[in-house]
Design an enzyme around this catalytic site. Structure first.
Site, PDB file in Angstrom:
ATOM      1  N   GLU A 242       0.934  -1.291   0.054  1.00  0.00           N
ATOM      2  CA  GLU A 242       0.009   0.073   0.126  1.00  0.00           C
ATOM      3  C   GLU A 242       0.859   1.220  -0.005  1.00  0.00           C
ATOM      4  OE1 GLU A 242      -1.662  -0.307   3.790  1.00  0.00           O
ATOM      5  OE2 GLU A 242      -3.277  -1.978   3.110  1.00  0.00           O
TER       6      GLU A 242
ATOM      7  N   LYS B 275       2.729   4.304   1.628  1.00  0.00           N
ATOM      8  CA  LYS B 275       2.897   4.995   2.886  1.00  0.00           C
ATOM      9  C   LYS B 275       2.292   6.451   2.743  1.00  0.00           C
ATOM     10  CE  LYS B 275       6.381   5.203   6.420  1.00  0.00           C
ATOM     11  NZ  LYS B 275       5.939   6.497   6.764  1.00  0.00           N
TER      12      LYS B 275
ATOM     13  N   ASP C 294       1.848  10.136   3.863  1.00  0.00           N
ATOM     14  CA  ASP C 294       2.547  10.826   4.702  1.00  0.00           C
ATOM     15  C   ASP C 294       1.925  11.908   5.302  1.00  0.00           C
ATOM     16  OD1 ASP C 294       5.099  11.755   5.941  1.00  0.00           O
ATOM     17  OD2 ASP C 294       5.624  13.081   3.854  1.00  0.00           O
TER      18      ASP C 294
ATOM     19  N   TYR D 220      -6.305   1.802   7.211  1.00  0.00           N
ATOM     20  CA  TYR D 220      -5.368   0.562   6.648  1.00  0.00           C
ATOM     21  C   TYR D 220      -5.471  -0.341   7.609  1.00  0.00           C
ATOM     22  CZ  TYR D 220      -1.953   3.760   8.820  1.00  0.00           C
ATOM     23  OH  TYR D 220      -1.341   4.525   9.683  1.00  0.00           O
TER      24      TYR D 220
ATOM     25  N   LYS E 106      10.981   2.648   1.559  1.00  0.00           N
ATOM     26  CA  LYS E 106      10.877   4.132   1.424  1.00  0.00           C
ATOM     27  C   LYS E 106      11.442   4.502   0.003  1.00  0.00           C
ATOM     28  CE  LYS E 106      10.324   6.173   5.517  1.00  0.00           C
ATOM     29  NZ  LYS E 106      10.780   7.274   6.255  1.00  0.00           N
TER      30      LYS E 106
ATOM     31  N   CYS F  73      37.640  39.582   3.187  1.00  0.00           N
ATOM     32  CA  CYS F  73      36.906  38.703   3.881  1.00  0.00           C
ATOM     33  C   CYS F  73      35.791  39.348   4.035  1.00  0.00           C
ATOM     34  CB  CYS F  73      37.959  38.240   5.039  1.00  0.00           C
ATOM     35  SG  CYS F  73      36.590  37.589   6.420  1.00  0.00           S
TER      36      CYS F  73
ATOM     37  N   CYS G   7      36.021  40.114   8.149  1.00  0.00           N
ATOM     38  CA  CYS G   7      37.188  41.246   8.771  1.00  0.00           C
ATOM     39  C   CYS G   7      37.965  41.913   8.124  1.00  0.00           C
ATOM     40  CB  CYS G   7      38.158  40.261   9.674  1.00  0.00           C
ATOM     41  SG  CYS G   7      39.296  39.354   8.671  1.00  0.00           S
TER      42      CYS G   7
ATOM     43  N   CYS H 133      40.813  33.584   4.021  1.00  0.00           N
ATOM     44  CA  CYS H 133      40.940  34.853   4.686  1.00  0.00           C
ATOM     45  C   CYS H 133      42.390  34.930   5.662  1.00  0.00           C
ATOM     46  CB  CYS H 133      39.643  35.158   5.712  1.00  0.00           C
ATOM     47  SG  CYS H 133      40.240  36.460   7.018  1.00  0.00           S
TER      48      CYS H 133
ATOM     49  N   CYS I 264      40.186  37.836  12.593  1.00  0.00           N
ATOM     50  CA  CYS I 264      38.868  37.605  11.934  1.00  0.00           C
ATOM     51  C   CYS I 264      38.086  36.873  13.061  1.00  0.00           C
ATOM     52  CB  CYS I 264      39.069  36.815  10.771  1.00  0.00           C
ATOM     53  SG  CYS I 264      37.359  36.196  10.130  1.00  0.00           S
TER      54      CYS I 264
HETATM   55  S1  IVH Z   1       0.598  -0.127   8.827  1.00  0.00           S
HETATM   56  C1  IVH Z   1       1.813  -2.039  12.476  1.00  0.00           C
HETATM   57  N1  IVH Z   1      -0.104   1.197   6.661  1.00  0.00           N
HETATM   58  O1  IVH Z   1       3.677   5.040   8.666  1.00  0.00           O
HETATM   59  C2  IVH Z   1       1.832  -1.611  11.265  1.00  0.00           C
HETATM   60  N2  IVH Z   1       1.147   2.660   7.993  1.00  0.00           N
HETATM   61  O2  IVH Z   1       6.227   4.528   9.991  1.00  0.00           O
HETATM   62  C3  IVH Z   1       1.454   0.101  11.418  1.00  0.00           C
HETATM   63  N3  IVH Z   1       1.570   4.722   7.481  1.00  0.00           N
HETATM   64  O3  IVH Z   1       2.879   5.306  12.062  1.00  0.00           O
HETATM   65  C4  IVH Z   1       1.260   0.797  10.450  1.00  0.00           C
HETATM   66  N4  IVH Z   1       0.895   4.764   5.445  1.00  0.00           N
HETATM   67  O4  IVH Z   1       1.422   6.610  10.264  1.00  0.00           O
HETATM   68  C5  IVH Z   1       0.576   1.513   7.776  1.00  0.00           C
HETATM   69  N5  IVH Z   1      -0.622   2.084   4.384  1.00  0.00           N
HETATM   70  C6  IVH Z   1       0.060   2.347   5.887  1.00  0.00           C
HETATM   71  C7  IVH Z   1       0.523   3.393   6.353  1.00  0.00           C
HETATM   72  C8  IVH Z   1       1.026   3.583   7.458  1.00  0.00           C
HETATM   73  C9  IVH Z   1       1.292   5.478   6.189  1.00  0.00           C
HETATM   74  C10 IVH Z   1       2.366   5.434   8.450  1.00  0.00           C
HETATM   75  C11 IVH Z   1       1.804   5.342   9.937  1.00  0.00           C
HETATM   76  C12 IVH Z   1       2.780   4.823  10.907  1.00  0.00           C
HETATM   77  C13 IVH Z   1       4.225   5.157   9.802  1.00  0.00           C
HETATM   78  C14 IVH Z   1       5.208   4.002  10.256  1.00  0.00           C
END
Ligand code: IVH
Length: 697
Positions: free
Chosen positions: A136, A138, A140, A249, A339, A433, A436, A449, A455
């Site tokens: 999925e 992540k 932000d 999620y 990441k 410089c 100074c 310098c 300085c």
């Molecule tokens: S699952 C035990 N799914 O990422 C599993 N987290 O660094 C817990 N986050 O604090 C997290 N998208 O706030 C999960 N699809 C996703 C996510 C997600 C963003 C965040 C979440 C968590 C952080 C972890």
């Protein structure tokens, strides 16, 4: 093999990392205003984690690596109900709610190799050769939990420290109401707790910042800060006025049995009309190759998504397997965050200024139109040196590509030519410089310098270096204090440090009786430095730790080194003509000799290395020492410095590898441990004798 004892610098590094991580945890979780990008935080965290694993003796139950989240326990008062909508700083006033289950965080990885390693580990532990993963985005944003009873929304909280969150039910209610999710349709278990992420879409983030600018209010550096600031408002009407979105999620708690897979869990959440990751943005993967392909495809689609993601989350689909693998103290073993690498951004060079370092080297710095890169607003970039400016041909007004690779100050990758652009003149090195006004001279690619002693920028840098951990280790002499001491002309050269009075310190910002006394005593205690540390602390060009150690071992005493010729110096292994020249220049300069004389007159006695040991860098090499109880004739720091100068190591805990435990007044449990392990003991007299024999008396 048992783990190695930790040398002093490792302990110091671990302490430093813990402190930095706590600070950033507080900014992130406590204030919702992080200063560094996640990738940088991850690096700090990984560095600490690795050191603690390597030196288990130094792990500690209150280390940030053992916590589920980061927020320092903080006092919370009543939830306020302010009548007029005004922007309230989102801090400290929400009531606390304990989570039913800890809200874990995720370990993160950056490269496919680490993902393969994760897959291998999982398969080995479960003893299977094929695993289904769900991937999925992540998101932000800000992690939240929302609780329903009989299908009705009843509670909601932030993640907080992972164990306890802040109750923000009215704010979450406003979001759920917009999504028409306050009452879930269909057959919903009597009680459920759902976890999800609250964030802002990019166009909404930009519109919000425009609106704030128009109203003359502070804007947000990135969408995540904006989401956090909007959600953690005491006045829920402010939250309601911001177009926050939610994606769910996880089903954390249910009064009914939980579905057997994550995929089905998401489907169940969706069946209750809760927002879940869009079908095109999640996938079931049969094997790790598909996970890697999904990461690649998301990275390509990243720019087109209307919201920020900083990677993908990889989860084991089977709940059975999840349970078998379990969790560590702050993250599950069955999921990771994969990441994305740091982002590059385009921006404009508004100006090129020059900063002066302690060696007098001029560093060109590009001032940029602020731009957000990987979660952090960037407004400066280093151009390293004049050659680099010329090579990259960066000029004021140019469009440039910048990359934030982990350092706070990012790099300019390249200039981006714009069709039909009118360019400014090439960058010209200032002839004087900027601090100074002394003349500037060139040495290879670097311009310096020449105002070494006049300085103030060089002086400030030089004092900080002299006081730094690797040099004289004067605690309490940080950047701000040094700047004040120089600006008030209390310190005009290094020897003035030993002339400082309490009255002078008390006249500085941030000083009171206790801190002034402490700093004076730290300065006084630094007056018997080893030759090696002293030489390093003088900041002679090209004399770093290694060269300082060689020179100390070779010459034994400062006076001998002062008389050394360039020819004698070049003879020494590892000392080239450039170093030799620089050392000779330094000690030929009457103003430097005057500073050394003043220091001597003020009681600074640089230690000598005796004849037998000069030429031999480490007579105590391989020997490790642990102190238990206080010594009368010298403090721990001095004792450690002397041992280190002789090649010995100081460690914090006793193991069977410890050579000696030095027993002072009121020894603690380490003495008992030494006796139990049969480690040799030294009393203070024995210890001093050993130092004497090894070369420093
Ligand atoms: S699952 C035990 N799914 O990422 C599993 N987290 O660094 C817990 N986050 O604090 C997290 N998208 O706030 C999960 N699809 C996703 C996510 C997600 C963003 C965040 C979440 C968590 C952080 C972890």
């Amino acid at each position: 093999m048992s783990p190695p004892d930790a040398p002093l610098h490792i302990q110091v590094r671990i302490d430093e990392l813990r402190e930095q991580i706590r600070h950033h945890d507080h900014l992130y979780y406590g204030l919702g205003e992080p200063e560094i990008a996640d990738s940088e935080y991850d690096k700090l965290f990984k560095a600490l984690h690795d050191l603690e694993e390597q030196y288990p003796d130094l792990s500690s139950p209150d280390s940030p690596t053992r916590r589920v989240g980061g927020a320092v326990p903080r006092f919370v008062g009543k939830p306020a109900g302010s009548a007029t909508p005004k922007v309230v700083t989102p801090v400290e006033q929400f009531s606390k709610v304990p989570h039913d289950r800890p809200l874990l965080s995720l370990d993160s990885v950056l490269v496919p190799d680490e993902v393969y390693a994760f897959d291998k580990r999982v398969k080995k532990e479960l003893d299977v050769d094929r695993i289904e993963y769900v991937v999925e985005p992540k998101y932000d944003g800000l992690s939240v939990v929302i609780g329903f009873r009989d299908g009705d929304f009843v509670e909601g909280a932030t993640r907080g420290d992972g164990q306890t969150g802040e109750s923000i039910a009215p704010n979450l209610r406003s979001i759920l109401s917009r999504l028409t999710c306050l009452t879930l349709p269909g057959r919903v278990p009597q009680r459920i707790v759902v976890r999800g992420e609250v964030y802002l879409r990019l166009p909404d983030f930009q519109a919000l910042n425009r609106q704030l600018t128009e109203r003359g209010e502070k804007t947000f550096a990135n969408p995540r800060n904006a989401a956090s600031g909007s959600l953690r408002q005491l006045d829920s009407r402010i939250t309601a006025s911001r177009p926050l979105v939610l994606t769910c999620y996880d089903l954390m708690v249910s009064s009914d049995p939980l579905p057997p897979t994550h995929w089905e869990t998401v489907a169940l959440l969706e069946s209750w009309s809760l927002p879940v990751p869009e079908p095109a943005q999640r996938q079931m993967c049969h094997g790790i190759e598909e996970v890697i392909a999904f990461h690649r495809s998301m990275m390509e689609r990243r720019e087109d998504l209307p919201f920020e993601i900083d990677g993908i989350v990889v989860k084991l689909n089977s709940r059975d397997y999840q349970e078998q693998l379990g969790e560590k103290s702050r993250s599950p073993r069955w999921a990771i965050a994969f990441k994305f690498p740091p982002r590059k951004e385009l921006t404009t060079v508004q100006d090129i200024v020059v900063s002066v370092g302690r060696t007098g080297a001029l560093t060109p710095i590009a001032l940029l139109t602020p731009v957000e890169v990987g979660g952090v607003t960037i407004s400066r970039a280093t151009l390293h040196n004049v050659e680099e400016v010329a090579r990259k041909d960066v000029r004021v007004g140019d469009r440039v590509k910048i990359e934030r690779a982990g350092d706070v100050i990012p790099d300019i990758v390249e200039r981006v030519a714009m069709p039909g652009e009118q360019r400014a003149a090439p960058f010209a090195v200032p002839r004087h410089c900027p601090v100074c006004q002394s003349a500037v001279v060139q040495e290879g690619p670097v311009y310096y310098c020449t105002g070494q002693t006049v300085c103030s920028a060089q002086l400030k840098g030089g004092i900080q270096h002299f006081a730094s951990k690797g040099a004289l280790n004067i605690e309490g002499l940080g950047e701000k204090t040094v700047a004040q001491l120089v600006d008030k002309s209390f310190v005009k050269d290094l020897s003035d440090l030993y002339r400082l009075t309490k009255e002078q310190l008390l006249s500085l910002d941030g000083f009171a009786e206790k801190s002034a006394t402490q700093l004076l005593s730290a300065i006084a205690q630094s007056n018997t430095p080893s030759l090696e540390r002293f030489l390093f602390g003088l900041g002679i060009h090209h004399v770093g730790h290694h060269v300082a150690r060689i020179l100390a071992a070779e010459f034994g005493a400062l006076e001998t080194l002062l008389a050394a010729t360039r020819e004698e110096l070049v003879e020494i292994h590892d000392v080239g003509p450039e170093i030799a020249q620089s050392v000779v220049h330094f000690f030929a300069e009457p103003r430097n000799l005057a500073v050394l004389d003043s220091m001597k007159a003020l009681g600074v006695a640089v230690q000598t290395v005796s004849r037998e040991t000069s030429g031999q860098v480490a007579p105590l090499k391989g020997k490790s020492f642990v102190f238990s109880g206080g010594l009368k004739s010298l403090n721990r720091q001095e004792a450690a410095q002397r041992l280190e100068a002789l090649g010995g190591r100081v460690t914090s805990s006793v193991s069977k590898h410890t050579t000696y435990v030095v027993v002072g007044k009121a020894p603690g449990s380490k003495l008992a441990e030494a006796e139990r392990l049969g480690v040799a003991l030294l009393d203070e007299a024995g210890f001093l004798e050993l130092l004497q024999r090894a070369g420093i008396g």
